[in-house]
Scaffold this motif. Structure first.
Motif: not given
Ligand code: 9G3
Length: 568
Positions: A80, A85, A89, A93, A109, A111, A140, A202, A442
């Motif tokens: 991260w 990131r 967050y 997180l 998530t 990525e 989360r 994103m 997702g």
């Molecule tokens: C984090 C926390 C909360 C988050 C994220 C990261 C939302 C975060 C967006 C996504 C994007 C896609 C893959 C599946 C589809 C959605 N809330 N998002 O990146 F650290 Cl605490 O999750 N990810």
């Protein structure tokens, strides 16, 4: 399965903290139990439903050419930090230290994880596009978990990731996933809309959310009353061309407005409507202080504000920060004569106004006859307000109406954000190194279970769609003490099982009323009751959703059940 041997703790009353039907019914019917705020166990009935939804998702992902894998929930902080990131967050997180004091995050998530795997193992354009997915719990730390499974802190998500050579290829993957999602939610029996969404943190551009229409949905959908335009209200653009005012600008005047606190009170006191006043809200946008000026009857859209500045953090300034900057509290803020450390931006609806009022940045005083073009400077005018019902639809067809929705899916075109930050590149057909382009997709699997209950229930309990229910048939023996009834019921149980029908058998020594009440709560599509006419080989078959019931001969049961499900 025999209920006398199972863990299905039903309740007569709604749990105190359950405000919505899906939360109430899933707990009362013994499908889930909360062990901490936003953290749930899926008991046997709940786990079977979860698996049914997972299998629908799995089937469509596999058909779309995605391959299932399993990534860890424990993610090293270094990944991260590489993506940048770790610090964007906050406390949402969930972070922890291992025994060596190394920092980890619980996967919110994936990525970072999937990009770190792909960058080390995919080097040639010949291996792209690649689409992988997993179905796994995410963590989360929501500030306010609520509504049972709809907003939890540990929840089941299907997350898929595509790696593409180009944006054109990403468009294809995106469309494939978009269509697969539509099939998933159709098979779940859901009334849903794909809405244009905001890509938020994103990066990337296009994204769509799949929204299940429901009054308890947290999201508001702005949709056209004549076309298929639908967007999350967070990003729905306002496309109004505001007319030039034909009023003659009067001289700016400062007026005493003693004890008038709200916009409405000031408007009433000065004798005008809300839309002839300016609303000024102080925000902190990353490190800067921004005053957003909208027409008095409009609301600032903080997502549009965040996107205007491409900011990480947008929050309301506190009253003391405001007092330090402008010498006054929230009651009489305005854009006239503000210190230069306050940036002023205005919504387009403000630009052409003439002779309106605004706060004078002095307790108990307001300006009248304010003409924005003449009386204050803005850094810019932009589309900064929430769209409203009756505004023109952004596609130019019809007018906007609102509906509430539960977000059960979200598809993103990520672009190159992660591949750039984490060096995921490949050699193209000229042997030149290129950065991968990504998409992420997702589905909230546990949230989908709750969304289905929101759309499928009646006053007696859940009414599952046929292919989602934990079992196909609920077999009740009303009086197991009577030999003929117990014997027939036991026989039917074995017959149904050996015919490959998923059957839950209520063989408990409970009163008939208790059995019927529990059966209505569970929501299993077909109920077969062995009662008084057992001696004649006659049983009762009842459809849970319609309430329709018949008496049939035991010899017709398997055909009746098979035909019923074949038509679903
Ligand atoms: C984090 C926390 C909360 C988050 C994220 C990261 C939302 C975060 C967006 C996504 C994007 C896609 C893959 C599946 C589809 C959605 N809330 N998002 O990146 F650290 Cl605490 O999750 N990810």
């Amino acid at each position: 399965m025999k209920q006398s041997q199972m863990l299905i703790p039903t309740l007569k009353e709604n749990p105190a903290d359950a405000e919505i039907k899906s939360h109430q019914l899933l707990v009362r019917a013994g499908y889930i139990r909360q062990i901490a705020s936003g953290v749930y166990s899926f008991l046997p009935l709940g786990k079977r439903v979860l698996r049914k939804v997972e299998d629908i998702v799995r089937e469509e992902m596999d058909k779309a050419g995605a391959h299932e894998l399993m990534m860890p929930a424990l993610q090293p902080a270094e990944l991260w930090q590489e993506s940048g990131r770790w610090n964007t967050y906050g406390s949402e997180l969930m972070r922890l230290h291992d025994r060596h004091e190394r920092e980890f995050a619980l996967g919110a998530t994936h990525e970072e994880v999937i990009t770190s795997i792909v960058r080390d193992s995919i080097k040639s354009y010949k291996r792209l596009p690649l689409m992988v997915y997993q179905i796994q719990n995410k963590f989360r730390d929501e500030r306010r978990p609520r509504f049972g499974l709809l907003r939890g802190r540990e929840f089941l998500m299907k997350d898929a990731y595509s790696f593409n050579e180009s944006f054109e290829s990403l468009d294809e993957s995106y469309t494939q996933m978009f269509n697969a999602y539509s099939k998933v939610f159709e098979k779940c029996g859901l009334d849903f809309r794909a809405v244009i969404a905001d890509s938020g943190q994103m990066g990337g551009k296009d994204t769509h959310e799949f929204m299940v229409l429901s009054e308890v949905g947290e999201d508001v959908i702005a949709y056209s009353d004549t076309s298929d335009y639908a967007a999350n209200i967070e990003m729905a653009p306002v496309v109004l061309d505001y007319p030039e005012s034909n009023e003659t600008p009067l001289n700016l005047e400062k007026k005493e407005t003693p004890d008038q606190k709200t916009m409405q009170e000031v408007a009433d006191y000065l004798g005008h409507d809300l839309n002839q006043g300016l609303k000024s809200i102080m925000f902190k946008v990353d490190e800067r202080f921004v005053m957003v000026v909208t027409r008095g009857d409009h609301e600032t859209n903080d997502i549009k504000l965040k996107n205007f500045y491409d900011a990480d953090i947008v929050e309301l300034a506190t009253e003391e920060e405001t007092r330090q900057l402008l010498g006054t509290g929230f009651g009489s803020l305005g854009p006239v004569d503000v210190p230069e450390e306050v940036e002023v931006i205005g919504d387009y609806a403000v630009e052409k106004l003439v002779n309106v009022t605004c706060g004078a940045n002095k307790e108990g005083y307001h300006y009248i006859n304010v003409t924005p073009k003449r009386d204050f400077k803005v850094k810019a005018y932009a589309d900064l307000r929430f769209i409203e019902e009756g505004d023109p639809s952004p596609d130019g067809q019809g007018l906007i109406k609102f509906a509430r929705g539960i977000e059960v899916g979200h598809v993103f075109k990520l672009g190159t954000f992660y591949a750039e930050n984490m060096n995921a590149s490949y050699l193209d057909d000229q042997g030149k190194s290129q950065t991968m382009v990504m998409g992420s997709y997702g589905i909230g699997v546990s949230r989908t279970v709750a969304a289905i209950v929101e759309q499928y229930h009646d006053e007696n309990g859940i009414t599952w769609p046929a292919h989602i229910a934990p079992y196909q048939v609920h077999l009740l023996s009303l009086n197991p003490k009577k030999d003929d009834q117990k014997q027939l019921a036991d026989e039917l149980y074995e017959l149904l099982l050996s015919s490959g029908i998923e059957v839950l058998y209520d063989d408990r020594k409970e009163r008939a009323g208790v059995k019927f009440a529990d059966s209505d709560l569970f929501g299993i599509p077909l109920r077969i009751t062995v009662g008084k006419r057992a001696a004649e080989g006659i049983v009762e078959v009842k459809e849970r959703q319609s309430g329709k019931q018949d008496e049939i001969n035991q010899s017709d049961i398997i055909d009746t059940v098979r035909q019923w499900f074949n038509n679903k």
